[in-house]
Every structure is written in structure tokens, then in C-alpha cells.
Design a protein around this motif. Structure first.
Motif, PDB file in Angstrom:
ATOM      1  N   ARG A   1       0.831  -1.206   0.000  1.00 24.34           N
ATOM      2  CA  ARG A   1       0.000   0.000   0.000  1.00 24.34           C
ATOM      3  C   ARG A   1       0.866   1.258   0.000  1.00 24.34           C
ATOM      4  O   ARG A   1       0.637   2.196  -0.766  1.00 24.34           O
ATOM      5  CB  ARG A   1      -0.903  -0.014   1.228  1.00 24.34           C
ATOM      6  N   VAL A   2       1.874   1.281   0.870  1.00 18.52           N
ATOM      7  CA  VAL A   2       2.733   2.458   0.973  1.00 18.52           C
ATOM      8  C   VAL A   2       3.535   2.657  -0.310  1.00 18.52           C
ATOM      9  O   VAL A   2       3.673   3.781  -0.807  1.00 18.52           O
ATOM     10  CB  VAL A   2       3.659   2.347   2.197  1.00 18.52           C
ATOM     11  N   ALA A   3       4.063   1.565  -0.852  1.00 28.06           N
ATOM     12  CA  ALA A   3       4.797   1.677  -2.105  1.00 28.06           C
ATOM     13  C   ALA A   3       3.912   2.250  -3.206  1.00 28.06           C
ATOM     14  O   ALA A   3       4.348   3.071  -4.020  1.00 28.06           O
ATOM     15  CB  ALA A   3       5.341   0.306  -2.518  1.00 28.06           C
ATOM     16  N   SER A   4       2.637   1.844  -3.211  1.00 28.64           N
ATOM     17  CA  SER A   4       1.687   2.345  -4.198  1.00 28.64           C
ATOM     18  C   SER A   4       1.434   3.836  -4.023  1.00 28.64           C
ATOM     19  O   SER A   4       1.445   4.607  -4.991  1.00 28.64           O
ATOM     20  CB  SER A   4       0.368   1.573  -4.079  1.00 28.64           C
ATOM     21  N   GLY A  23      -1.741  -0.522  -6.495  1.00 26.03           N
ATOM     22  CA  GLY A  23      -0.311  -0.724  -6.352  1.00 26.03           C
ATOM     23  C   GLY A  23       0.104  -2.146  -6.039  1.00 26.03           C
ATOM     24  O   GLY A  23       1.267  -2.499  -6.204  1.00 26.03           O
ATOM     25  N   ASP A  24      -0.804  -2.983  -5.567  1.00 24.43           N
ATOM     26  CA  ASP A  24      -0.428  -4.353  -5.229  1.00 24.43           C
ATOM     27  C   ASP A  24      -0.588  -5.294  -6.422  1.00 24.43           C
ATOM     28  O   ASP A  24      -0.459  -6.499  -6.290  1.00 24.43           O
ATOM     29  CB  ASP A  24      -1.255  -4.862  -4.042  1.00 24.43           C
ATOM     30  N   GLY A  25      -0.862  -4.739  -7.602  1.00 17.60           N
ATOM     31  CA  GLY A  25      -1.035  -5.551  -8.797  1.00 17.60           C
ATOM     32  C   GLY A  25      -2.479  -5.848  -9.126  1.00 17.60           C
ATOM     33  O   GLY A  25      -2.778  -6.430 -10.169  1.00 17.60           O
ATOM     34  N   SER A  26      -3.392  -5.468  -8.247  1.00 24.14           N
ATOM     35  CA  SER A  26      -4.815  -5.690  -8.499  1.00 24.14           C
ATOM     36  C   SER A  26      -5.342  -4.660  -9.499  1.00 24.14           C
ATOM     37  O   SER A  26      -4.787  -3.576  -9.647  1.00 24.14           O
ATOM     38  CB  SER A  26      -5.609  -5.569  -7.201  1.00 24.14           C
ATOM     39  N   TYR A  27      -6.429  -5.007 -10.146  1.00 27.35           N
ATOM     40  CA  TYR A  27      -7.070  -4.060 -11.053  1.00 27.35           C
ATOM     41  C   TYR A  27      -8.533  -4.435 -11.237  1.00 27.35           C
ATOM     42  O   TYR A  27      -8.974  -5.526 -10.897  1.00 27.35           O
ATOM     43  CB  TYR A  27      -6.362  -4.033 -12.416  1.00 27.35           C
ATOM     44  N   GLY A  41       4.106  16.548   2.724  1.00 23.14           N
ATOM     45  CA  GLY A  41       2.799  16.641   3.366  1.00 23.14           C
ATOM     46  C   GLY A  41       2.460  15.398   4.165  1.00 23.14           C
ATOM     47  O   GLY A  41       3.251  14.450   4.261  1.00 23.14           O
ATOM     48  N   VAL A  42       1.261  15.416   4.764  1.00 20.73           N
ATOM     49  CA  VAL A  42       0.809  14.323   5.640  1.00 20.73           C
ATOM     50  C   VAL A  42      -0.572  13.869   5.191  1.00 20.73           C
ATOM     51  O   VAL A  42      -1.529  14.639   5.212  1.00 20.73           O
ATOM     52  CB  VAL A  42       0.743  14.789   7.109  1.00 20.73           C
ATOM     53  N   VAL A  43      -0.688  12.606   4.775  1.00 14.84           N
ATOM     54  CA  VAL A  43      -1.943  12.042   4.287  1.00 14.84           C
ATOM     55  C   VAL A  43      -2.581  11.184   5.371  1.00 14.84           C
ATOM     56  O   VAL A  43      -1.910  10.365   6.008  1.00 14.84           O
ATOM     57  CB  VAL A  43      -1.692  11.193   3.022  1.00 14.84           C
ATOM     58  N   MET A  44      -3.886  11.364   5.585  1.00  8.10           N
ATOM     59  CA  MET A  44      -4.669  10.445   6.424  1.00  8.10           C
ATOM     60  C   MET A  44      -5.171   9.332   5.510  1.00  8.10           C
ATOM     61  O   MET A  44      -5.836   9.606   4.510  1.00  8.10           O
ATOM     62  CB  MET A  44      -5.873  11.164   7.024  1.00  8.10           C
ATOM     63  N   ASP A  45      -4.862   8.075   5.845  1.00  3.41           N
ATOM     64  CA  ASP A  45      -5.208   6.983   4.942  1.00  3.41           C
ATOM     65  C   ASP A  45      -5.745   5.782   5.714  1.00  3.41           C
ATOM     66  O   ASP A  45      -5.074   5.262   6.603  1.00  3.41           O
ATOM     67  CB  ASP A  45      -3.977   6.578   4.124  1.00  3.41           C
ATOM     68  N   THR A  46      -6.957   5.342   5.360  1.00  2.85           N
ATOM     69  CA  THR A  46      -7.535   4.166   6.019  1.00  2.85           C
ATOM     70  C   THR A  46      -6.901   2.871   5.532  1.00  2.85           C
ATOM     71  O   THR A  46      -6.980   1.845   6.202  1.00  2.85           O
ATOM     72  CB  THR A  46      -9.054   4.095   5.772  1.00  2.85           C
ATOM     73  N   GLY A  47      -6.278   2.895   4.353  1.00  2.00           N
ATOM     74  CA  GLY A  47      -5.726   1.676   3.769  1.00  2.00           C
ATOM     75  C   GLY A  47      -4.326   1.350   4.230  1.00  2.00           C
ATOM     76  O   GLY A  47      -3.863   0.222   4.062  1.00  2.00           O
ATOM     77  N   THR A  48      -3.603   2.330   4.788  1.00  2.00           N
ATOM     78  CA  THR A  48      -2.272   2.105   5.342  1.00  2.00           C
ATOM     79  C   THR A  48      -2.412   1.763   6.821  1.00  2.00           C
ATOM     80  O   THR A  48      -3.157   2.415   7.545  1.00  2.00           O
ATOM     81  CB  THR A  48      -1.390   3.365   5.182  1.00  2.00           C
ATOM     82  N   ALA A  49      -1.687   0.747   7.276  1.00  5.36           N
ATOM     83  CA  ALA A  49      -1.781   0.349   8.682  1.00  5.36           C
ATOM     84  C   ALA A  49      -0.852   1.180   9.565  1.00  5.36           C
ATOM     85  O   ALA A  49      -1.285   1.789  10.543  1.00  5.36           O
ATOM     86  CB  ALA A  49      -1.460  -1.132   8.826  1.00  5.36           C
ATOM     87  N   VAL A  50       0.427   1.227   9.216  1.00  4.41           N
ATOM     88  CA  VAL A  50       1.468   1.798  10.075  1.00  4.41           C
ATOM     89  C   VAL A  50       1.795   3.226   9.642  1.00  4.41           C
ATOM     90  O   VAL A  50       2.058   3.473   8.462  1.00  4.41           O
ATOM     91  CB  VAL A  50       2.744   0.933  10.018  1.00  4.41           C
ATOM     92  N   THR A  51       1.793   4.157  10.584  1.00  8.52           N
ATOM     93  CA  THR A  51       2.144   5.538  10.273  1.00  8.52           C
ATOM     94  C   THR A  51       3.600   5.637   9.833  1.00  8.52           C
ATOM     95  O   THR A  51       4.495   5.091  10.476  1.00  8.52           O
ATOM     96  CB  THR A  51       1.899   6.441  11.503  1.00  8.52           C
ATOM     97  N   ARG A  52       3.812   6.336   8.723  1.00 11.37           N
ATOM     98  CA  ARG A  52       5.152   6.572   8.191  1.00 11.37           C
ATOM     99  C   ARG A  52       5.544   8.029   8.412  1.00 11.37           C
ATOM    100  O   ARG A  52       4.730   8.935   8.238  1.00 11.37           O
ATOM    101  CB  ARG A  52       5.230   6.263   6.695  1.00 11.37           C
ATOM    102  N   LEU A  53       6.795   8.240   8.780  1.00 11.54           N
ATOM    103  CA  LEU A  53       7.337   9.576   8.992  1.00 11.54           C
ATOM    104  C   LEU A  53       8.673   9.690   8.267  1.00 11.54           C
ATOM    105  O   LEU A  53       9.407   8.690   8.157  1.00 11.54           O
ATOM    106  CB  LEU A  53       7.558   9.830  10.492  1.00 11.54           C
ATOM    107  N   PRO A  54       9.026  10.883   7.775  1.00 10.86           N
ATOM    108  CA  PRO A  54      10.349  11.048   7.162  1.00 10.86           C
ATOM    109  C   PRO A  54      11.435  10.566   8.122  1.00 10.86           C
ATOM    110  O   PRO A  54      11.337  10.761   9.347  1.00 10.86           O
ATOM    111  CB  PRO A  54      10.431  12.559   6.922  1.00 10.86           C
TER     112      PRO A  54
END
Length: 470
Positions: A93-96, A211-215, A346-359
Motif C-alpha cells: 500500500r505504501v509503495a503504491s 499498487g499491489d497488482g490488483s485491477y 505533506g501528511v496524508v490520512m489513509d484508512t488503507g495504510t496500517a502503520v504511520t510513516r514519517l520522514p
């Protein structure tokens, strides 16, 4: 005792008591035993037995289900297996998101090999939270993944040239009295991004890749959706005849992004561009909720500004300005979280990402401050993307420092302990649930959102937190 001496004694006692209370307020208890017990899922009923009458009675409101409640095989797997699967979905998800939001520059997240290839119709598909919605007339109820980062509503449809396995029968548009194909000349078709879209026999076609290859690919239609007790007519949905790789038995996806083709965008004035959700807390066995309309805007919430990104208008950015540990704001400049004029960071709120990412640099200061205040807890080896873990086997409860998000405008969101120290297995390994990102983009994930009442006021440009847990 002299009255003056007594008054002086009481004065110092008051200072010490106040100081102790202030110090205590910057720490909170994590119930280790209870959290570990909650990792052991009980066998659940299959989706077939989760009846439509279980829907919320309130108008514009439906229940949210976690994938582990929907999946008939989830309870048979141990927590560590489910945890690892969740992280591999998260990596994809994050890579996508980074691939999309960084202007399609190539990106490879550390430990990306931890993931696996998408397998159609298996437990490894995407999607963390789902709702049950009626499609067509009469309504055929389907599980649909919710996604705040997506703008298209779609379901798998007969005739199905390529479909993955889903829990419910695949929707057959010929059995619906309200199904209407969208013509290529329609203004609805014009709202689709022209890249990858087209026309076939006069009908508008759509195509979405993830991003995970689904379509999903198919035709665009207007259809009636039933949301709890509310009937919404002439909703533009994708009727997918070619679909790959998603969703743990769900029939499709309910896009909640900020664009005009999302479910929120299509509702528009009916709901005042407002919706709210409560992601159920892991292990509670309860359902969360998704509600549309101004009634989803609670009084007393902490309202923080939404930031619009003209390059990517579908995503919900928030004005994060800093981070805190143990009641102290850290020396992390707001520039780490600022959205640039070119739409980067910037900072995105995302229901599809589990773990918060920070620079990375911001994350390291944040992590080190947490480690400095948890020297009393035994450390464990890192797990997957987590470099800060603890061995809490044998503890009943532990005292941990508070963790806070600081927002522009002065609002502070202090997280419950369960939202930042999470079990990586069922024997006591707990990890600090944040991860570094080499990108300038920060993402507030669903682990940090769980159990908090979150409201999106798109019309006025705010996101609200609280005031109540859910």
C-alpha cells in the motif's frame, strides 16, 4: 505546630501533589495481558450469516467490519501470521501511494521482499475495513472495501470474464431494475480521468489499477445503492467484468476520496460533503461505523485543518506541525510535514495504510525520545519494519509515555497506548508502531486511527478527532 509552619507545609505538599499529577498525566498504562488475549480471535460466523438486519438503524449509517471478522479462515491463523500478512499488505500500500504521490518516480520500500505476489481470491488480498451495502433494485447485499485514498465505486459484475472469488454471489445487472449504462457522451463519463479509459459500443468504460497488482476493468453505470435505511439512486459505479487479485471475498470497493467520482463526492449536497468513521479497535469483537452527513460532525471534537493538494486532490492531507513524547514537544521542525508548492511531502490520512510513516530524520528523533523514556522495559529484537520492540512477556500492565500529534492551529491528539505499542506475536513482543520513510511524504495509518471518532468536513476543510472513543 505553628499555623505559619502548617500553612507552609500544606503549600509545599500541594506543589508536590500537583507536580506528581502533572508527571503522571504524561504517562499511561498499557494492559499487556488484555492486549495479548485480544490477539486470539474466536471463530466467527461466515459472511453468509451476517444478516442485513444487523445494519445500523440510524439513517446514513452502516457498520464497519474488519477483514478478520469477514474472513472465515482468519480465526484459524495465529496472531503472528495475521500480523505478518498485515505488514506485507501495508508495504504494498505504501509503495503504491509513494509511487503515485511522488510523480511516478520509482520507489522501493525497505524489506519490500517481505511481501508476496498477489493471488486472486485468497486471504492475501487487499482491504482492511469493509461495509455491507445493497446494490441494485431489489438490493443485492455485498461486502465492499472502504478506501479514503480512492475515487471510484465498483463491484464485480456478470458476465465475469475474469473475477476473483468473493463471499456473495456476483452482481448481475440484468436482474436489477435500476441499472443504466452510462453513454460515452455523458457528463458523468467526462469526469473520469481520460488515461486508460475509453468507449465500447457507445458505453463508457473504466479501468483502475492498484499498487499491489490488483485491477478492475469494465463499464460505468448508474445504479441504486442501499446504505442502511437510506436509498441513493443514480450512483455512478464501475461494473467490473475483468478483475484481479483483491479484497478477501469483498465484491468491490467504496471510494471515499475527495474527488467528484468518489461516493462522498457523488453524495455532495445530500450530506454536506461530510462523513465520519470509527475504525474498530483490534480484538474487541465489536463493529466500527461509517456515517455520512452533518450529523457525523460531533460537538467538542478537536478540529484540524485539511490541506488541499491541487496535484492530487483525492487525498486527505492534514496540517501536522510536530510530534510529542511524554508531554514534551520534540525538536522536529514543521518543515518535515509541510506540503510543497509542487505537491510533494505533506501528511496524508489513509484508512488503507496500517502503520504511520514519517520522514526518516523525524522518525529517528521521535523513536529515540520514546526509547529514552522506556529504559525500564526490556527490549526485544526488531520485527519486520519495526526497529523498536519490547519483550513484555509476564507483564500484566506497563507504564509508557504518552505519544502526541501536534497540528497547526494548536490542537493536540494524544494517542491511546494501544495505538502505538502493538503486539507482533501472542507471547509478549510489542513494537513501537511507526516506521521511517525515505520519502518526504508522511502517512497517518489506521493503527493510529483505531478507536478514535474521526470526522471529515470536506465543505469547510477540517478533520475532527473525538471527543469520544468508539
Amino acid at each position: 505546630m505553628d499555623n505559619n509552619v502548617l500553612l507552609l507545609f500544606l503549600f509545599f505538599l500541594l506543589i508536590l501533589t500537583s507536580s506528581a499529577a502533572a508527571t503522571t498525566s504524561h504517562f499511561q498504562d498499557l494492559n499487556v495481558e488484555e492486549t495479548i488475549a485480544a490477539t486470539k480471535l474466536k471463530p466467527t460466523q461466515t459472511p453468509k450469516h451476517l444478516q442485513e438486519e444487523e445494519q445500523e438503524e440510524e439513517k446514513w449509517k452502516v457498520k464497519l467490519f474488519h477483514r478478520d471478522k469477514i474472513s472465515s479462515n482468519a480465526a484459524a491463523k495465529d496472531h503472528q501470521t495475521r500480523f505478518n500478512a498485515r505488514i506485507q499488505r501495508d508495504l504494498k500500500r505504501v509503495a503504491s501511494l509513494l509511487h503515485c504521490l511522488n510523480h511516478n518516480r520509482s520507489y522501493s520500500e525497505p524489506e519490500a521482499a517481505f511481501g508476496s505476489d498477489v493471488v486472486s481470491g485468497t486471504e492475501e488480498g487487499s482491504g482492511e475495513y469493509m461495509v455491507r451495502i445493497g446494490v441494485g433494485s431489489p438490493p443485492v447485499y455485498q461486502y465492499m472495501v472502504i478506501d479514503s485514498g480512492s475515487d471510484v465505486v465498483w463491484v464485480q459484475c456478470e458476465p465475469c470474464d475474469k473475477c476473483y472469488n468473493q463471499s456473495d454471489p456476483i452482481f448481475n445487472p440484468t436482474h436489477s431494475a435500476s441499472y443504466t449504462g452510462v453513454s460515452c457522451s455523458s457528463s458523468v463519463c467526462d469526469q473520469l480521468d481520460t488515461a486508460g479509459w475509453g468507449c465500447h459500443e457507445g458505453r463508457c468504460r473504466y479501468e483502475v489499477s492498484y499498487g499491489d497488482g490488483s485491477y478492475t476493468k469494465g463499464t460505468l453505470a448508474l445504479e441504486t445503492l442501499t446504505l442502511g435505511r437510506t436509498v441513493i439512486r443514480k450512483t455512478a459505479i464501475g461494473c467490473g467484468h475483468w478483475n484481479q487479485g483483491m479484497f478477501v471475498g469483498a465484491a468491490g470497493l467504496l471510494g471515499l476520496g475527495a474527488g467528484p467520482m468518489s461516493f462522498v463526492g457523488q453524495l455532495g449536497g445530500q450530506t454536506g460533503e461530510a462523513f465520519g468513521y470509527c475504525l474498530l479497535t483490534r480484538g474487541t469483537g465489536t463493529s466500527g461505523s461509517l456515517q455520512f452527513g452533518r450529523q457525523a460532525m460531533p460537538l467538542g471534537a478537536a478540529w484540524v485543518p485539511l490541506v488541499r493538494n491541487p496535484f492530487f486532490p483525492s487525498f486527505y492531507y492534514v496540517a501536522l506541525s510536530g510530534l510529542g513524547v511524554g508531554g514534551l514537544r520534540l525538536n522536529i521542525t514543521e518543515d518535515f510535514f509541510r506540503l510543497s508548492d509542487l505537491g510533494e511531502g505533506g501528511v496524508v490520512m489513509d484508512t488503507g495504510t496500517a502503520v504511520t510513516r514519517l520522514p526518516t530524520l523525524a522518525y529517528e528523533v521521535f523513536r529515540d525520545a520514546f526509547v529514552d523514556q522506556t529504559t525500564n522495559l526490556p527490549r526485544a529484537s526488531g520485527v519486520s519494519i519495526f526497529d523498536t520492540c519490547y519483550d513484555l512477556n509476564g507483564f500484566v500492565t506497563v507504564r509508557v509515555p504518552t505519544v502526541s500529534f501536534y497540528f497547526s492551529g494548536g490542537q493536540i491528539l494524544t494517542l491511546p497506548a494501544r495505538n502505538f505499542l502493538i503486539p507482533a506475536d501472542d507471547v509478549g513482543t510489542f513494537c513501537f508502531a511507526f516506521a521511517p520513510s525515505p520519502s518526504g511524504l508522511s502517512i497517518i495509518g489506521n493503527i493510529q486511527q483505531e478507536g478514535i471518532q474521526i470526522s471529515v468536513d470536506g465543505a469547510n476543510g477540517f478533520v475532527g478527532f473525538g471527543p469520544n472513543v468508539c
